[in-house]
Design a protein around this motif. Structure first.
Motif: not given
Length: 183
Positions: A67-80, A82-89
């Motif tokens: 529940r603590d605030p998370q760094p934006l980069g960490k959240l973005a990499s987790r979303i990528a 989860d959605r399978g965007w890592t190859d495109n990125l």
């Protein structure tokens, strides 16, 4: 103490009901017996191991928590991820870091156009630079694998300069094309 007990017992015998402090003592004793029976049945407690306490969670406290605030980069990499965007990125990093990967001089005269299935299509500014890029292909592949990661780019397809297209709009008339205008 024994006198008070005997007096309480005599009161119970006379009335049949407990009153005042005697009623509270009896209720407390019954609750203790129920708790002991429950502990004995579940195997928990001082003799049985861990005591499980149920506590409502409040603030996260001193330690890290979800529940603590998370760094934006960490959240973005987790979303990528989860959605399978890592190859495109990862492929997008080739385009973003092109100048650093191949060198500034080569980057001035070439640009990456597409990356599909490990094949990077690069367009050169002139035929001379297209030939030079074909000669440097192995070194460029090594630099990309060192800078971005292995197996992102497996081969490079080099294109020469693109001729201008004279087809404008959704309709066109077949014919000789631009040669007609030059005489």
């Amino acid at each position: 103490m024994d006198n008070s007990r005997s007096a309480a017992e005599s009161r119970v015998a006379e009335d049949g009901e407990l009153r005042g402090p005697d009623l509270a003592r009896a209720a407390l004793q019954a609750a203790r017996e129920q708790a002991a029976a429950k502990r004995k049945k579940s195997g928990a407690g001082p003799a049985g191991g861990k005591v499980r306490t149920r506590r409502r969670r409040g603030w996260s406290g001193a330690g890290p928590d979800d529940r603590d605030p998370q760094p934006l980069g960490k959240l973005a990499s987790r979303i990528a991820k989860d959605r399978g965007w890592t190859d495109n990125l990862t492929g997008g990093q080739v385009f973003a870091k092109w100048g650093a990967l191949v060198g500034e001089e080569v980057a001035e005269h070439t640009k990456p156009v597409a990356l599909s299935d490990g094949e990077l299509t690069v367009q050169a500014q002139s035929t001379a630079w297209a030939t030079q890029l074909r000669l440097l292909q192995r070194q460029i592949l090594k630099r990309i694998s060192d800078g971005i990661g292995r197996d992102v780019v497996k081969r490079i397809k080099v294109q020469g300069p693109a001729a201008p297209s004279w087809r404008h709009g959704p309709r066109h008339v077949p014919g000789r094309g631009p040669r007609d205008t030059y005489g």
